[in-house]
Design a protein around this motif. Sequence first.
Motif, PDB file in Angstrom:
ATOM      1  N   LEU A   1       0.827  -1.209   0.000  1.00 38.93           N
ATOM      2  CA  LEU A   1       0.000   0.000   0.000  1.00 38.93           C
ATOM      3  C   LEU A   1       0.862   1.260   0.000  1.00 38.93           C
ATOM      4  N   ALA A   2       1.928   1.247   0.784  1.00 38.09           N
ATOM      5  CA  ALA A   2       2.828   2.402   0.835  1.00 38.09           C
ATOM      6  C   ALA A   2       3.485   2.624  -0.533  1.00 38.09           C
ATOM      7  N   MET A   3       3.885   1.549  -1.183  1.00 38.20           N
ATOM      8  CA  MET A   3       4.493   1.668  -2.514  1.00 38.20           C
ATOM      9  C   MET A   3       3.478   2.198  -3.524  1.00 38.20           C
ATOM     10  N   GLN A   4       2.262   1.715  -3.439  1.00 39.56           N
ATOM     11  CA  GLN A   4       1.210   2.180  -4.340  1.00 39.56           C
ATOM     12  C   GLN A   4       0.947   3.660  -4.102  1.00 39.56           C
ATOM     13  N   GLN A   5       0.948   4.077  -2.845  1.00 40.80           N
ATOM     14  CA  GLN A   5       0.739   5.490  -2.510  1.00 40.80           C
ATOM     15  C   GLN A   5       1.842   6.350  -3.107  1.00 40.80           C
ATOM     16  N   ARG A   6       3.064   5.869  -3.034  1.00 39.27           N
ATOM     17  CA  ARG A   6       4.185   6.624  -3.604  1.00 39.27           C
ATOM     18  C   ARG A   6       4.028   6.765  -5.120  1.00 39.27           C
ATOM     19  N   GLN A   7       3.661   5.670  -5.770  1.00 40.13           N
ATOM     20  CA  GLN A   7       3.459   5.723  -7.216  1.00 40.13           C
ATOM     21  C   GLN A   7       2.303   6.658  -7.573  1.00 40.13           C
ATOM     22  N   HIS A   8       1.253   6.639  -6.781  1.00 38.73           N
ATOM     23  CA  HIS A   8       0.113   7.532  -7.002  1.00 38.73           C
ATOM     24  C   HIS A   8       0.568   8.988  -6.914  1.00 38.73           C
ATOM     25  N   TRP A   9       1.361   9.295  -5.893  1.00 46.08           N
ATOM     26  CA  TRP A   9       1.844  10.661  -5.732  1.00 46.08           C
ATOM     27  C   TRP A   9       2.736  11.069  -6.904  1.00 46.08           C
ATOM     28  N   GLU A  10       3.583  10.169  -7.365  1.00 45.24           N
ATOM     29  CA  GLU A  10       4.452  10.496  -8.497  1.00 45.24           C
ATOM     30  C   GLU A  10       3.637  10.811  -9.749  1.00 45.24           C
ATOM     31  N   LEU A  11       2.594  10.021  -9.995  1.00 47.99           N
ATOM     32  CA  LEU A  11       1.738  10.275 -11.154  1.00 47.99           C
ATOM     33  C   LEU A  11       0.990  11.606 -11.009  1.00 47.99           C
ATOM     34  N   LEU A  12       0.453  11.847  -9.826  1.00 47.83           N
ATOM     35  CA  LEU A  12      -0.252  13.112  -9.606  1.00 47.83           C
ATOM     36  C   LEU A  12       0.698  14.304  -9.721  1.00 47.83           C
ATOM     37  N   SER A  13       1.897  14.153  -9.229  1.00 46.75           N
ATOM     38  CA  SER A  13       2.873  15.241  -9.320  1.00 46.75           C
ATOM     39  C   SER A  13       3.163  15.597 -10.773  1.00 46.75           C
ATOM     40  N   LYS A  14       3.304  14.571 -11.588  1.00 44.91           N
ATOM     41  CA  LYS A  14       3.541  14.830 -13.017  1.00 44.91           C
ATOM     42  C   LYS A  14       2.355  15.561 -13.634  1.00 44.91           C
ATOM     43  N   ALA A  15       1.145  15.127 -13.263  1.00 45.62           N
ATOM     44  CA  ALA A  15      -0.056  15.756 -13.816  1.00 45.62           C
ATOM     45  C   ALA A  15      -0.219  17.183 -13.304  1.00 45.62           C
ATOM     46  N   ILE A  16       0.139  17.427 -12.060  1.00 47.13           N
ATOM     47  CA  ILE A  16       0.041  18.784 -11.506  1.00 47.13           C
ATOM     48  C   ILE A  16       1.008  19.713 -12.227  1.00 47.13           C
ATOM     49  N   ASP A  17       2.190  19.203 -12.552  1.00 44.69           N
ATOM     50  CA  ASP A  17       3.226  20.016 -13.197  1.00 44.69           C
ATOM     51  C   ASP A  17       3.019  20.181 -14.704  1.00 44.69           C
ATOM     52  N   ASP A  18       2.246  19.300 -15.320  1.00 39.99           N
ATOM     53  CA  ASP A  18       2.093  19.326 -16.774  1.00 39.99           C
ATOM     54  C   ASP A  18       0.608  19.316 -17.139  1.00 39.99           C
ATOM     55  N   PRO A  19       0.075  20.454 -17.608  1.00 40.61           N
ATOM     56  CA  PRO A  19      -1.349  20.539 -17.931  1.00 40.61           C
ATOM     57  C   PRO A  19      -1.807  19.505 -18.963  1.00 40.61           C
ATOM     58  N   GLU A  20      -0.933  19.144 -19.898  1.00 38.47           N
ATOM     59  CA  GLU A  20      -1.305  18.139 -20.900  1.00 38.47           C
ATOM     60  C   GLU A  20      -1.529  16.781 -20.253  1.00 38.47           C
ATOM     61  N   LEU A  21      -0.700  16.424 -19.271  1.00 34.19           N
ATOM     62  CA  LEU A  21      -0.904  15.167 -18.558  1.00 34.19           C
ATOM     63  C   LEU A  21      -2.123  15.245 -17.642  1.00 34.19           C
ATOM     64  N   ALA A  22      -2.363  16.406 -17.092  1.00 32.25           N
ATOM     65  CA  ALA A  22      -3.511  16.583 -16.203  1.00 32.25           C
ATOM     66  C   ALA A  22      -4.820  16.333 -16.944  1.00 32.25           C
ATOM     67  N   GLU A  23      -4.857  16.622 -18.241  1.00 31.14           N
ATOM     68  CA  GLU A  23      -6.067  16.374 -19.021  1.00 31.14           C
ATOM     69  C   GLU A  23      -6.451  14.896 -19.020  1.00 31.14           C
ATOM     70  N   VAL A  24      -5.461  14.033 -18.913  1.00 28.76           N
ATOM     71  CA  VAL A  24      -5.732  12.590 -18.883  1.00 28.76           C
ATOM     72  C   VAL A  24      -6.515  12.214 -17.628  1.00 28.76           C
ATOM     73  N   LEU A  25      -6.296  12.951 -16.551  1.00 27.25           N
ATOM     74  CA  LEU A  25      -6.968  12.649 -15.285  1.00 27.25           C
ATOM     75  C   LEU A  25      -8.254  13.449 -15.093  1.00 27.25           C
ATOM     76  N   ASP A  26      -8.698  14.140 -16.129  1.00 28.07           N
ATOM     77  CA  ASP A  26      -9.924  14.931 -16.032  1.00 28.07           C
ATOM     78  C   ASP A  26     -11.124  13.996 -16.201  1.00 28.07           C
ATOM     79  N   HIS A  27     -11.671  13.559 -15.061  1.00 22.70           N
ATOM     80  CA  HIS A  27     -12.818  12.641 -15.056  1.00 22.70           C
ATOM     81  C   HIS A  27     -14.072  13.335 -14.524  1.00 22.70           C
ATOM     82  N   TYR A  28     -14.100  14.631 -14.621  1.00 20.31           N
ATOM     83  CA  TYR A  28     -15.187  15.390 -14.013  1.00 20.31           C
ATOM     84  C   TYR A  28     -16.332  15.532 -15.005  1.00 20.31           C
ATOM     85  N   GLU A  29     -17.524  15.698 -14.475  1.00 23.69           N
ATOM     86  CA  GLU A  29     -18.711  15.754 -15.333  1.00 23.69           C
ATOM     87  C   GLU A  29     -18.837  17.077 -16.081  1.00 23.69           C
ATOM     88  N   VAL A  30     -18.189  18.092 -15.578  1.00 21.95           N
ATOM     89  CA  VAL A  30     -18.227  19.402 -16.241  1.00 21.95           C
ATOM     90  C   VAL A  30     -16.800  19.816 -16.586  1.00 21.95           C
TER      91      VAL A  30
END
Length: 185
Positions: free
Chosen positions: A58-87
């Motif tokens: 679980l700790a390793m998965q959490q670290r990987q999750h944070w690394e992916l989110l960090s990349k998306a936070i820093d790069d708007p193009e990657l953040a679009e991939v995580l845009d799962h919002y209804e609006v």
Amino acid sequence: MGTKSMGLRRFQSVTAVGLGMVAGVFAAVAAQRNALDAINQRLERLEEQAGHQQRANLAMQQRQHWELLSKAIDDPELAEVLDHYEVAVPAQKRRQYLFANAQYTNLLCYYRIGNIPLDEFFMHARGMFQNPHMRDYWEATRHQRASLRGTEEAKLGEMIDDLLSQLDEADTDEWWVVGTPPTDT
């Protein structure tokens, strides 16, 4: 007299054999008990190791999750991939949602690996959701949580939904006293 003596000797022999058998049975039972105790101790150690491994995973998965989110936070193009919002969500708000997700997921991970009990999870969440951006994120991801029915995460999400309702309905500015922290059962 010789007959009595002979009968007595046979009785003593039979008694000795019987006592020997009883002693043998007790010895066998004791040996089996020791073997069972050893097996139980080994099982307990294996279960403990499995628990440690699960927490490490679980700790390793959490670290990987944070690394992916960090990349998306820093790069708007990657953040679009995580845009799962209804609006449609502007880039700045999306970054805030990603960070809110990281905060909530971190709290969730702390609970899952056993660093904090359920009542402490509740109290941290109560403070965390005083922030309007966290509340916006929570509302924006409601439909995603709805797909988690029957899971531990869904139950925690329902607990937070209930807490947020209580906070909205409270007649006090003392948010830290709203709601009753649950207990681990």
